[in-house]
Design a protein around this motif. Structure first.
Motif: not given
Length: 541
Positions: A398-405
């Motif tokens: 898995l990859m963890r996607c964070t941020g504002r977008g």
């Protein structure tokens, strides 16, 4: 800016606005049609146990005035005032519905919507058109419903029969439909809802009495939540905005963009053209997940796949009116609904990380595009995940996607389905999981059995509140669990977490036609109480 909902979308009212004194505007019209719009106040069993909470043209408000019908104003065909903190404890749902009085069908209506306005600003809108319906004569548009807290759901469900059929569906009696309202409970005081004022140009004749006479000149936006007043009754024609912020919904003035695959609809407030006939295959498709005459199936309230073509090729959209590159690309523009998870078509899903404030876990390599400031980090599956990978090659890297977008996800052209969990649970084959909200509780489970490739079937169980994106080979089918329900281990996609899974060795099939296959397979038997289900894909069946 308000959020644009599609059919089936739900949200807490507190996530949309901090207000509880709300304006609900509905626009629905068609050439030559007489349409009645009403609100049903239902109890915990979704029945109209008290007919004083059937708010319509003959009974424009509930006893304590928590639900009031205001009439046509601000460009809306009908409007209501809903004060959530004054609704009695016995009312658990407010269902807004429209019905045709006389001849006609819902397929004849033009572009319509239901919207919620708080403090003069629109916070949510659900738009629909007559192309989504066929012979229905009534429409359940949207619901306020109480589930711990008040929530809103975009329904968009056609209903055979008119107002009488709707009333009977909710447990009312048709004979009482034309009666005058019962004696009302006197309100506490005329100013029970402070600051209330109708829109500037007032309501039409026949609307319920207001708290005071509106001034002749435009007044400030009503504080109870009605839309901001306009200088003229008819809104100005819509001017196409620059697509500078595709991931946010348009402000109050312009209408919502057309759904993916449709030609843009006329501006709200303008006379709509006659509803077009459903386009044949290979031409302009309907909106994502909307097949005229069919209701969406339902595990997780997931609509059917784009275009409604089971197993068929991707339908080609007809070019938009006009010529040139812009017209040719118009049907394929991004669908900016403003929701956290938004299907762009049957094989592409967009997640807005700016909404919800939580990370998303997705299968590595599934990102095809992203916008904004997004960070991607590796998320290991731990020791249990390595066991899965060593045994079957199904390791969940898995990859963890964070941020504002916004992140767009897809994998090998598989069909994608968003399953929203609200405290319930579901088991999904590890191979069928594409992405999910990190807030969901999840664990890997192992179903052992001789004959299963790798010696076991690995599944992931999800529990809590959030969304899981499931991928399938083709269009899946949802079946209820019975004592004689069996499924191929290669075809099973998901099942309700309360169902019991048993390895069945009654049937073993040779698979010599598939090079590299183990040569035999087993069936999985499912057992459970009524209400349990399985999801199966048309894959190696």
């Amino acid at each position: 800016m308000g959020r644009e909902f599609q059919r089936g979308h739900k949200a807490k009212i507190s996530d949309l606005t901090a207000g509880t004194d709300l304006y609900v505007g509905i626009r629905i019209a068609g050439p030559g049609l007489a349409i009645d719009i009403s609100c049903f106040g239902l109890d915990a069993n979704e029945q109209l146990s008290d007919d004083r909470y059937f708010v319509f043209y003959n009974q424009p408000k509930s006893p304590e005035e928590s639900i009031q019908q205001l009439g046509a104003q601000a460009g809306d065909t009908e409007s209501f005032r809903v004060t959530l903190d004054r609704i009695p404890a016995g009312i658990h749902k407010l269902s807004f519905a429209a019905s045709i009085d006389g001849a006609g069908q819902m397929s004849q209506i033009g572009p319509g919507y239901i919207r919620i306005v708080a403090g003069g600003e629109e916070v949510v809108r659900y738009a629909f058109t007559g192309a989504e319906f066929t012979t229905e004569r009534a429409l359940m548009i949207g619901d306020f419903y109480l589930k711990d807290v008040w929530r809103f759901a975009a329904v968009g469900q056609g209903f055979d029969g008119g107002l009488a059929a709707l009333l009977e569906n909710f447990g009312g009696e048709v004979a009482e439909e034309e009666q005058q309202p019962a004696a009302q409970v006197p309100p506490q005081a005329p100013a029970a809802s402070p600051g209330f004022a109708p829109p500037a140009f007032g309501a039409p004749a026949g609307a319920p009495p207001q708290a005071h006479t509106p001034p002749p000149a435009p007044a400030p936006a009503p504080s109870f939540g009605a839309p901001a007043p306009a200088t003229a009754p008819a809104p100005a024609p819509y001017q196409q905005p620059v697509h500078a912020a595709p991931t946010m919904a348009a402000p109050l003035a312009p209408p919502a963009p057309a759904p993916y695959g449709q030609v843009p609809q006329p501006s709200y407030g303008q006379v709509p053209p006659p509803a077009p006939a459903p386009a044949p295959y290979g031409q302009q498709p309907p909106a994502y997940g909307q097949v005229p005459g069919q209701q969406p199936p339902g595990y997780g309230q997931q609509p059917p796949p784009y275009g409604g073509q089971p197993g068929g090729p991707y339908p080609q959209a007809a070019p938009a009116a006009g010529a040139g590159l812009a017209a040719a690309l118009q049907p394929y523009k991004e669908a900016p609904t403003g929701a956290r998870w938004t299907p762009q078509n049957q094989q592409l899903m967009r997640v807005d990380l700016s909404m919800g404030g939580q990370a998303v876990l997705a299968r590595q390599g599934s990102m095809v595009l992203y916008q904004g400031k997004v960070d991607f980090s590796y998320k290991g599956a731990g020791f249990a995940g390595r066991i899965v990978g060593n045994a079957t090659g199904q390791e969940m890297q898995l990859m963890r996607c964070t941020g504002r977008g916004q992140v767009f996800l897809a994998e090998n052209g598989a069909h994608l389905h968003a399953i929203e969990l609200q405290g319930d649970g579901i088991c999904v084959s590890a191979e069928s999981v594409l992405a999910f909200d990190e807030s969901l509780q999840h664990e890997v489970r192992r179903i052992e059995g001789h004959g299963i490739p790798g010696g076991a079937l690995f599944t992931m169980q999800f529990q809590g509140t959030g969304t899981v994106i499931v991928k399938t080979h083709g269009v899946p089918v949802v079946l209820p669990v019975t004592p004689t329900t069996f499924a191929d281990s290669n075809a099973i996609v998901a099942w309700s977490s309360a169902a019991q899974v048993i390895i069945s060795s009654q049937v073993r099939l040779r698979r010599n036609a598939y090079p590299g296959h183990s040569g035999e397979t087993v069936n999985l038997q499912f057992r459970g109480a009524p209400g349990n289900f399985i999801v199966v894909q048309p894959y190696e069946v």
